[in-house]
Each structure stands twice: as C-alpha cells, then as structure tokens.
Design a protein around this motif. Sequence first.
Motif, PDB file in Angstrom:
ATOM      1  N   GLN A  97       0.830  -1.202   0.000  1.00 50.54           N
ATOM      2  CA  GLN A  97       0.000   0.000   0.000  1.00 50.54           C
ATOM      3  C   GLN A  97       0.868   1.256   0.000  1.00 50.54           C
ATOM      4  O   GLN A  97       0.578   2.233  -0.699  1.00 50.54           O
ATOM      5  CB  GLN A  97      -0.937   0.004   1.213  1.00 50.54           C
ATOM      6  N   GLY A 147       2.701   1.405  -3.471  1.00 46.42           N
ATOM      7  CA  GLY A 147       1.780   1.696  -4.565  1.00 46.42           C
ATOM      8  C   GLY A 147       1.224   3.105  -4.547  1.00 46.42           C
ATOM      9  O   GLY A 147       0.848   3.639  -5.593  1.00 46.42           O
ATOM     10  N   GLU A 148       1.165   3.730  -3.370  1.00 48.43           N
ATOM     11  CA  GLU A 148       0.611   5.077  -3.266  1.00 48.43           C
ATOM     12  C   GLU A 148       1.674   6.166  -3.233  1.00 48.43           C
ATOM     13  O   GLU A 148       1.356   7.356  -3.213  1.00 48.43           O
ATOM     14  CB  GLU A 148      -0.245   5.165  -2.000  1.00 48.43           C
ATOM     15  N   ASP A 150       4.731  -3.062  -9.662  1.00 51.08           N
ATOM     16  CA  ASP A 150       3.308  -2.863  -9.919  1.00 51.08           C
ATOM     17  C   ASP A 150       2.712  -3.942 -10.817  1.00 51.08           C
ATOM     18  O   ASP A 150       1.527  -3.884 -11.162  1.00 51.08           O
ATOM     19  CB  ASP A 150       3.057  -1.479 -10.534  1.00 51.08           C
ATOM     20  N   ARG A 207      -2.341  -4.226  -8.386  1.00 51.78           N
ATOM     21  CA  ARG A 207      -3.506  -3.764  -7.612  1.00 51.78           C
ATOM     22  C   ARG A 207      -4.682  -4.714  -7.794  1.00 51.78           C
ATOM     23  O   ARG A 207      -5.395  -5.032  -6.842  1.00 51.78           O
ATOM     24  CB  ARG A 207      -3.893  -2.354  -8.039  1.00 51.78           C
ATOM     25  N   HIS A 266      -3.980  -7.873  -5.881  1.00 53.79           N
ATOM     26  CA  HIS A 266      -4.154  -7.654  -4.450  1.00 53.79           C
ATOM     27  C   HIS A 266      -5.631  -7.591  -4.062  1.00 53.79           C
ATOM     28  O   HIS A 266      -6.009  -8.066  -2.986  1.00 53.79           O
ATOM     29  CB  HIS A 266      -3.449  -6.361  -4.022  1.00 53.79           C
ATOM     30  N   ASP A 267      -6.453  -7.011  -4.927  1.00 51.89           N
ATOM     31  CA  ASP A 267      -7.894  -7.001  -4.645  1.00 51.89           C
ATOM     32  C   ASP A 267      -8.422  -8.430  -4.577  1.00 51.89           C
ATOM     33  O   ASP A 267      -9.240  -8.770  -3.700  1.00 51.89           O
ATOM     34  CB  ASP A 267      -8.637  -6.212  -5.725  1.00 51.89           C
TER      35      ASP A 267
END
Length: 276
Positions: free
Chosen positions: A74, A77-78, A125, A139, A142-143
């Motif tokens: 997190q 990625g942010e 990523d 992402r 990961h979801d």
Amino acid sequence: MPDRDLMECLETLLHQHGPVCVLTGAGVSTESGIPDYRDRQGEWKRPPPMTHQAFMQSHAARQRYWARSLIGFQVLGEAQPGPAHRALAALEASGVVSSIITQNVDRLHQKAGSRQVIDLHGRADLVRCMACSGLLKRRAYHDWLAELNPGWRDMSATVAPDGDADLEADFSGVQIPSCPRCGHDIMKPDVVYFGDNVPRPRLQSAMNRLDEAGALWVIGSSLMVFSGFRFARHAHRADKPLLCLNQGRTRADDLFTLKVDAPIGETLAALAAASV
C-alpha cells in the motif's frame, strides 16, 4: 548541502562529461516515504528480503509474502515522486542526464517525468505467472488476494522497500490466487529477487546506455548488491569518470572520481535549478 567547492566540482564534471548515465538506488525514494535497505555503513537495517529460491520452492514462504504484501505494498503503490525524482527528470530535460538505470522497483522516476529509464530489477506494480509469463496489474491481484483473505489488508506493520512488511503471524491459512490464464499456482511480483539474475537483454540494454554516456553518476545506492556494483566497475575499467551522491559508505568508494555525501533531494534540486 555539501560545501560550495564540492558542488562546483560536481557541476563542472557533469557538464564536461555529460550527458551522463545515472544509476539510482533506494536513497532517491526515501523522501517519498519508501524506506531504504541499508544504514550509512552499508549494513542491513532490517532482515534481508525474500530470496528467489525461497519464493519459488516454498508455498509457506509465498503465503507469508503475499499476506504481508497486502500491508506493505500500500505504501509503495501510493508513493509519489519526491525532490530527487523531480530533479533528475529536470536534469534529463536540460541535457545533463542521458538515461537512468534504477535499482528501484517503484516506477517513481517515470511518474516524475523521466523518459529514458531502465528498471533494472523490474516493476513492483506487475505480477507475473511463473509458468505462462502472463502479467497482471498488482492492484487487481491484491484485490483478488484480499477477497480471499479478508482482514489482512487492515493490519498494520512496518513496511519494507520492496512492498513487504515486518509482520509475524500464522500464515498457514492464506489463500493465494492462481494464474487466471493457465491455472499455475506460482504468481510472483515482476521483480528480480535476491538470488535471481537480471534478464540478459535488460542488462545489455543498461550496459549500452552506460557505454554511450560520458560518465556514470551513482545516486542513493550503497552498491552492496553486485547487480548495481557491476556498473561502477564497468565504468572504472572503461576510464569513464565515476561520480557519486550518497549518504554513507558504498562498495565503490575507492573507485569514484568524486563522491558527495549530502542530502540527496536537496542537492539534486540545487543542481537542477543551476542547470535551467
């Protein structure tokens, strides 16, 4: 900031031998909130990261990694580009820098606007199937991982530079999604882990960038890992000026033409402003 004489010497060398090839490490991303691996002496600040062999050979190691990455990635990625990334993009635009070879997997150089970037250790990523080589956005993976393992994403822990996290728990029940294309059960971040090799075409492309440049400028890397140190050694053997901006000891300290030990973002911003 370094003293004026060092800055003037660095500016002179950059313009005499430019455009230069830049090799960056974790030190350029610390101001973006991504921790680095090593201290000023080049020693580990935390346990060494996952190895390629452990990830590939152990289902338990993969359970541990993916559960922890729901927390650690997190931050990665942010993250947004910091002063160092923006300054290097400006130095590329002004013709001082020809290309960047980065040991980082955070893609922050590209986000800052640098165009000629080689991600030496891959991209955090993306996730790659180790059987069919199919790629997924991390992402999205990961979801999917979070849906199968509710609650893990809400935990807190100290994060690591590669998207891992310092969390100890019972990982035996963690479910890992298989490849949606071929069903293989090993999906891995598309990065070069410790113990693995940089793909040969990528390594050759990076060496070509260095050969075409007038000098190599190491920024924010201790060069303790051979995949980075080899570029310093190659430049030295080719009699190219070897410059360094890093806080602390590096593996190539006896090879540098000039080394500046100073805050990275602040120093690069000053150099970029002077080059406009």
